[in-house]
Write a protein that holds these residues in place. Structure first.
Motif, PDB file in Angstrom:
ATOM      1  N   THR A   1       7.994   2.369  -6.821  1.00  0.00           N
ATOM      2  CA  THR A   1       7.802   3.792  -6.553  1.00  0.00           C
ATOM      3  C   THR A   1       7.459   4.517  -7.849  1.00  0.00           C
TER       4      THR A   1
ATOM      5  N   GLU B   1       3.303   2.665  -4.309  1.00  0.00           N
ATOM      6  CA  GLU B   1       4.031   3.505  -3.361  1.00  0.00           C
ATOM      7  C   GLU B   1       3.106   4.027  -2.261  1.00  0.00           C
TER       8      GLU B   1
ATOM      9  N   ASP C   1       8.771   9.484  -3.744  1.00  0.00           N
ATOM     10  CA  ASP C   1       9.921   9.150  -2.908  1.00  0.00           C
ATOM     11  C   ASP C   1      11.114   8.846  -3.810  1.00  0.00           C
TER      12      ASP C   1
ATOM     13  N   GLN D   1       4.179   2.494   1.325  1.00  0.00           N
ATOM     14  CA  GLN D   1       4.907   3.317   2.275  1.00  0.00           C
ATOM     15  C   GLN D   1       4.271   4.674   2.534  1.00  0.00           C
ATOM     16  N   GLY D   2       3.102   4.925   1.974  1.00  0.00           N
ATOM     17  CA  GLY D   2       2.369   6.145   2.288  1.00  0.00           C
ATOM     18  C   GLY D   2       2.982   7.410   1.740  1.00  0.00           C
ATOM     19  N   THR D   3       3.723   7.319   0.637  1.00  0.00           N
ATOM     20  CA  THR D   3       4.364   8.501   0.058  1.00  0.00           C
ATOM     21  C   THR D   3       4.109   8.559  -1.441  1.00  0.00           C
TER      22      THR D   3
ATOM     23  N   TRP E   1       0.711   9.654   4.678  1.00  0.00           N
ATOM     24  CA  TRP E   1       0.505   9.230   6.060  1.00  0.00           C
ATOM     25  C   TRP E   1       1.764   8.523   6.540  1.00  0.00           C
ATOM     26  N   GLN E   2       1.884   8.443   7.871  1.00  0.00           N
ATOM     27  CA  GLN E   2       3.063   7.838   8.474  1.00  0.00           C
ATOM     28  C   GLN E   2       2.814   6.352   8.689  1.00  0.00           C
TER      29      GLN E   2
ATOM     30  N   THR F   1       9.009  14.994  -2.313  1.00  0.00           N
ATOM     31  CA  THR F   1       8.370  13.826  -1.718  1.00  0.00           C
ATOM     32  C   THR F   1       7.155  14.242  -0.900  1.00  0.00           C
ATOM     33  N   ILE F   2       6.027  13.595  -1.165  1.00  0.00           N
ATOM     34  CA  ILE F   2       4.770  13.883  -0.467  1.00  0.00           C
ATOM     35  C   ILE F   2       4.498  12.750   0.516  1.00  0.00           C
ATOM     36  N   HIS F   3       4.362  13.075   1.791  1.00  0.00           N
ATOM     37  CA  HIS F   3       4.057  12.085   2.827  1.00  0.00           C
ATOM     38  C   HIS F   3       2.552  12.124   3.097  1.00  0.00           C
TER      39      HIS F   3
ATOM     40  N   ASN G   1       6.679  -0.811   6.198  1.00  0.00           N
ATOM     41  CA  ASN G   1       6.132  -0.822   4.847  1.00  0.00           C
ATOM     42  C   ASN G   1       5.237  -2.035   4.621  1.00  0.00           C
TER      43      ASN G   1
END
Length: 232
Positions: free
Chosen positions: A34, A150, A159, A154-156, A177-178, A173-175, A182
């Motif tokens: 991360t 990261e 985190d 996990q698309g963030t 995509w969902q 934390t920036i998301h 992982n």
């Protein structure tokens, strides 16, 4: 000032400890799952690097050559202990996340290499500046690698930022995509090894382009110049 510009260029790009010297690969590949971990480890390594360069430069004239390496290691170990205790006290979550790789900064070849190759041969100002530039260069590689892993894994981004900055940083934390599960290859060390290879390849391509720009457009062959000189 030209000396300091060269030191900065060496640390940030030309002789970057992560991309060129390939030093400190164990923590670089293992911890950068991360961006938060990458920033934490990079910051800790930079503090130790700056402190060790300064102390080594101060004692370089008083340490016999026969025992200089053990003395350098003792200095580095003392600084790592101080940094480890600080992180344990003020960022306990990050301390647990970094795990064994935090005390293993003692064995990081970047630090002992700069102490031996540069700090032991230069004054305090240059040694400290070299520590800053090498530390920033190493941290930037950690951050780019951590961000790539990261995002892919996990698309963030950011985190676990609260581990480094406190509870208020949970909202950082920036998301992007969902993801349902992982991407383990990106999160595990083999994925870091592959990503590191791509970063090195990109740097080599950039260096090649820069070298081509600095070359003359149509260099005159040496044989042609010799013939012209003989005829004239």
């Amino acid at each position: 000032m030209s000396d300091y510009r060269e030191i900065a260029w060496q640390g940030l790009w030309k002789n970057n400890p992560g991309l060129v010297q390939l030093l400190g690969l164990c923590p670089l590949l293992a911890v950068t799952a991360t961006l938060t971990n990458a920033i934490g480890l990079g910051f800790a390594t930079m503090l130790v690097l700056i402190g060790s360069n300064i102390l080594v430069s101060l004692v370089r004239d008083y340490v016999p050559k026969e025992i200089r390496i053990p003395v350098f290691v003792m200095i580095i170990a003392a600084l790592v202990t101080c940094v480890q205790l600080l992180i344990n006290a003020y960022a306990y979550g990050l301390y647990l996340s970094l795990g064994i790789f935090l005390p293993l900064i003692v064995t990081n070849c970047v630090i002992i290499g700069r102490a031996e190759a540069f700090a032991s041969r230069n004054n305090v100002a240059k040694a400290a500046f070299d520590g800053v530039m090498m530390g920033i260069g190493f941290t930037l590689v950690l951050m780019v690698l951590g961000a790539c892993r990261e995002i892919l894994g996990q698309g963030t981004l950011f985190d676990g930022a609260d581990l480094l900055l406190g509870d208020w940083a949970k909202g950082l934390t920036i998301h992007l995509w969902q993801v349902d599960t992982n991407f383990l290859l990106a999160m595990l060390p083999p994925g870091a090894f592959i990503a590191m290879g791509f970063l090195i390849a990109i740097k080599n391509v950039i260096d090649s382009k820069l070298a081509q720009r600095t070359m003359p457009a149509n260099p005159e062959p040496a044989v042609t110049r010799a013939r012209i000189t003989k005829v004239s």
